[in-house]
Design a protein around this motif. Structure first.
Motif, short mmCIF file in Angstrom:
data_model
loop_
_atom_site.label_atom_id
_atom_site.label_comp_id
_atom_site.label_asym_id
_atom_site.label_seq_id
_atom_site.Cartn_x
_atom_site.Cartn_y
_atom_site.Cartn_z
N THR A 17 48.46 -36.71 5.50
CA THR A 17 47.40 -36.67 6.52
C THR A 17 47.79 -37.50 7.74
N PHE A 21 48.43 -36.07 11.57
CA PHE A 21 47.70 -36.64 12.71
C PHE A 21 48.66 -37.13 13.79
N SER A 24 50.64 -34.10 15.23
CA SER A 24 49.84 -32.94 15.67
C SER A 24 50.37 -31.65 15.07
N TYR A 27 45.78 -29.49 10.56
CA TYR A 27 44.38 -29.89 10.64
C TYR A 27 44.16 -31.27 10.01
N SER A 29 40.64 -33.82 9.60
CA SER A 29 39.20 -33.93 9.88
C SER A 29 38.92 -35.05 10.87
N GLN A 30 37.76 -34.98 11.52
CA GLN A 30 37.39 -35.99 12.50
C GLN A 30 37.32 -37.37 11.84
N GLU A 31 36.77 -37.44 10.63
CA GLU A 31 36.63 -38.71 9.93
C GLU A 31 38.00 -39.31 9.62
N ALA A 33 40.84 -38.61 11.15
CA ALA A 33 41.52 -38.93 12.41
C ALA A 33 41.09 -40.29 12.92
N GLU A 34 39.78 -40.57 12.83
CA GLU A 34 39.27 -41.86 13.29
C GLU A 34 39.79 -43.00 12.43
N SER A 37 43.55 -43.48 13.25
CA SER A 37 43.67 -44.09 14.58
C SER A 37 43.37 -45.58 14.53
#
Length: 327
Positions: A17, A21, A24, A27, A29-31, A33-34, A37
């Protein structure tokens, strides 16, 4: 040293994952990715650019192929390319081809193996297959390579007209034009601009081909001034050639601008360093390099570009090698 596994552990996700990320490549998920990051920021993790290029077959490297870095015009172009590239996160690799096709081809093939993102090229060649078949984003700078490759250039023909008129307006009746190499599009455009302008008036002129090199220009001009002492004006297709002409005049004891007026073409910093200062047709060298870099980055990032051909205006800069008054 922080590793990708440390980031994954901190974020509570898998190594795969984190890799997707950062590169790129899939896929996330937003969760997730945050979380990744935040972990990257907290651990101050930096992805090895070599590893990234191996994973994505891409890099943040731009190749800049120039024909002669001893000519001050090209380092000024390189400065602009580097400045703008850095603001977008790209690093520039400078390649000096010495005007040799085999060196250009070698640079293309070698840097493709390093997953170069694209090239900005100033080349003496037209329709060279190693550019047409590179399968990479390429932008031509100063000189047209291929009609399918975006090109950024100055208005060379208009510039030559400005330079010729500058001499005619200041009373020159016998003008020597140093036309530059005959296989270069910019030099040919400047020749056309000179010829169209000089043939509209009652003036004598000589045209000689002259490489954009100081020593060669000096020798050519020395001989021409000996053979044709009536020459009272010189328009050179480059500032380097104009500097050679100025040296030739000094060696022959010809006063500039009283007996001989000289105009160059480029507008590089060299012109201000000469004594007297060089009158020149100034290209906006920095703007040319900046536009070329932005166009290339748009192509690298699959964005639309506005034009295939960008023409940058020129202007006449008056200094000490021409007389101040118009006759």
């Amino acid at each position: 040293m922080t590793t990708i596994r440390d980031v994954a552990k901190k974020a509570g996700v898998s190594v795969a994952t984190v890799s997707r990320f950062l590169n790129s490549t899939g896929y996330v998920s937003q969760e997730a990715a945050e979380a990744v990051s935040a972990a990257v920021a907290e651990l101050k993790y930096e992805l090895n650019p070599v590893a990234r290029s191996l994973n994505t077959k891409k890099s943040n490297l731009i190749g800049l192929i120039l024909p002669d870095i001893t000519n001050p015009f090209f380092p000024e172009l390189a400065r602009a390319v580097e400045d703008i590239a850095l603001t977008y996160g790209y690093t520039v690799i400078l390649c000096n081809s010495d005007e040799k096709p085999e060196k250009e081809k070698n640079y293309i093939e070698t840097l493709k193996k390093k997953y170069i993102a694209g090239f900005i090229v100033t080349s003496n060649q037209s329709d060279a297959p190693h550019y047409a078949n590179a399968n990479l984003p390429i932008v031509a700078l100063d000189r047209i390579i291929n009609e399918k490759i975006p090109t950024i250039s100055s208005n060379n023909k208009e510039g030559a007209s400005l330079g010729t008129k500058a001499l005619l307006d200041r009373g020159c009746k016998n003008i020597l034009f140093l036309r530059g190499p005959e296989d270069l599009n910019p030099a040919n455009d400047r020749y056309e601009g000179f010829m169209e302008t000089i043939q509209q008036v009652d003036a004598n002129y000589h045209v000689v081909s002259c490489p954009f090199h100081f020593a060669d220009s000096q020798k050519i001009v020395e001989q021409m001034l000996r053979d044709h002492p009536e020459i009272d004006g010189i328009f050179a297709s480059s500032d380097v050639s104009a500097a050679g002409a100025l040296k030739a005049a000094a060696l022959l004891g010809i006063a500039v601008p009283e007996k001989l007026q000289i105009v160059g073409f480029d507008g590089v910093a060299l012109g201000e360093m000469l004594t007297p200062g060089l009158t020149t047709v100034a290209q906006d060298v920095y703007k040319m390099g900046a536009i070329a870099t932005r166009v290339l980055i748009k192509r690298i990032e699959n964005q639309e570009i506005d034009h295939q051909f960008y023409e940058v205006p020129v202007k006449l800069v008056l200094r000490g090698t021409t007389r101040s008054g118009i006759e």
